[in-house]
Design a protein around this motif. Sequence first.
Motif, PDB file in Angstrom:
ATOM      1  N   SER A  36      -7.485  -0.264  -5.716  1.00 28.06           N
ATOM      2  CA  SER A  36      -8.165   0.838  -4.979  1.00 28.06           C
ATOM      3  C   SER A  36      -9.035   0.182  -3.668  1.00 28.06           C
ATOM      4  O   SER A  36      -9.526  -0.675  -3.730  1.00 28.06           O
ATOM      5  CB  SER A  36      -8.904   1.774  -5.819  1.00 28.06           C
TER       6      SER A  36
ATOM      7  N   THR B  47      -6.960   7.708 -11.266  1.00 30.48           N
ATOM      8  CA  THR B  47      -7.666   7.245 -10.192  1.00 30.48           C
ATOM      9  C   THR B  47      -8.977   8.271  -9.611  1.00 30.48           C
ATOM     10  O   THR B  47      -8.793   9.499  -9.898  1.00 30.48           O
ATOM     11  CB  THR B  47      -6.851   7.272  -8.611  1.00 30.48           C
TER      12      THR B  47
ATOM     13  N   TRP C 211      -3.747  10.248  -1.580  1.00 28.47           N
ATOM     14  CA  TRP C 211      -4.129   9.714  -3.111  1.00 28.47           C
ATOM     15  C   TRP C 211      -5.311  10.841  -3.203  1.00 28.47           C
ATOM     16  O   TRP C 211      -5.370  11.518  -4.306  1.00 28.47           O
ATOM     17  CB  TRP C 211      -4.757   8.351  -3.183  1.00 28.47           C
TER      18      TRP C 211
ATOM     19  N   CYS D  89      -4.411   3.270  -2.221  1.00 25.48           N
ATOM     20  CA  CYS D  89      -4.125   2.198  -3.267  1.00 25.48           C
ATOM     21  C   CYS D  89      -2.921   1.332  -3.059  1.00 25.48           C
ATOM     22  O   CYS D  89      -1.897   1.583  -2.634  1.00 25.48           O
ATOM     23  CB  CYS D  89      -3.790   2.903  -4.695  1.00 25.48           C
TER      24      CYS D  89
ATOM     25  N   THR E  20       0.911  -1.050   0.012  1.00 29.21           N
ATOM     26  CA  THR E  20       0.089   0.046  -0.173  1.00 29.21           C
ATOM     27  C   THR E  20       0.894   1.237   0.008  1.00 29.21           C
ATOM     28  O   THR E  20       1.746   1.273   0.839  1.00 29.21           O
ATOM     29  CB  THR E  20      -0.790  -0.010   1.206  1.00 29.21           C
TER      30      THR E  20
END
Length: 449
Positions: free
Chosen positions: A357, A30, A10, A363, A5
């Motif tokens: 995700s 993303t 993010w 993620c 991870t």
Amino acid sequence: MKGGTVQINWHDTKPVLTLDFHPFSGLLATGGADFDIKIWKVESEAAQKKIPTASYQTSLSYHSSAVNVLKFSPSGELIASGADGGELILWKSHLTDAGQVWKVLKTFSFHRKDVLDLQWSRNGAYIISGSVDNSCIIWDVEKGSVHQILDAHLHYVQGVAWDPLSKYVASLSSDRTCRIYVNKPQKAKGVERMNYACQHVIVKTEQQSADDTKGLKNHLFHDETLPSFFRRLAWSPDGSFLVVPAGLYKSSPESESINTAYIFSRKDLSRPALQLPGASKPVVAVHFCPLAFSLRGSNSAGFFKLPYRLIFAVATLNSVYIYDTESVAPLAVLAGLHYAAITDIAWSPDGKYLAISSQDGYCTLVEFQSDELGSPIPFPDGKTANSHAGETPSQKKPEEMMVKAPVKISPVIEKNRIDNNKQASPAAISTPVSSKPAKRRITPMAIDP
């Protein structure tokens, strides 16, 4: 294989709901509950045992609600993104003195509620989307208009998939049905118009009681109580089979249901051909590595009669299984990576990275070393997946499929690699395969290209 991870911000610590790799550059996009789409550059960490890194490139800000799904177009020039409230936006790439920028090209308006999944047609001319308003819509990208509405589902449409050979589309809903639509073109004013009609509605499978005298029908899929908004199904890159998540399987009418994913052969989409080994949590997403790999000669199951190996990832709420078409057991099991549910998975175009995700706001990036998954090869005779469109596979009858029991997975990355030259020790392999075959409930079929 190494990965883990990535501890970066993010999406402002909000859930990351979707991701996808650019088909050529390998940039990762993303989408999250912060209403933004972000573009990242994924790179290998040179230091040994270090996980891959993701460096921020740019943000695409226009959505006014959580971004549930995004997909790059086959050409890589466009991004389609779907969000809560029915928002569906098309972004176009522009090259400027400052570099590459993405700007809103069109907005598609017709869905009345949240868009949960979408998929491009292989030629990039159309998009299919699935929504909480119980409908699928096929969009004409150039016109920016609705081409066709598929509205037979009775509950949320949580997954859609477009056949790479352009003959079928498939949808999966929390009404516990998977619908397969076939293209039956219609002619109007001398012009042939694409038109999809429902060919199969997959709901239940028949089970036999212990004395084989009474047949009972059990649902194949989870109902609306499944704790995920996503049921992301996927076609193989060559179109030979379809993998459908959110499956439930009962080995007998008296037994408890097992979480699984079903594999449908292109030659018979009316019923599952195979089921994957049972998982401890429901399966929510499937994604294929876009490459074909050379055979290793370890095919003992005989279910896939392909001249190459295909590799795909299957995500449950808390783990990811990596399979190939030559082994019964998964190549690897990734577990204990996130504190909340997994939402999406994606492969990089070169098969080097797998991205995952999660609703916990992070993620995971997994990097595969050179030839770790096998030797990439072109599709036979240098053809693309489209070359199989006119072929009719011959039917073969493999041995009876075994029913697999659920697996208990430790919170680590486990590598269960099948190698012809080395035999792994029993302690190193923890395969979710039972030692005894159960009575046949789903008749397996060989899956050919």
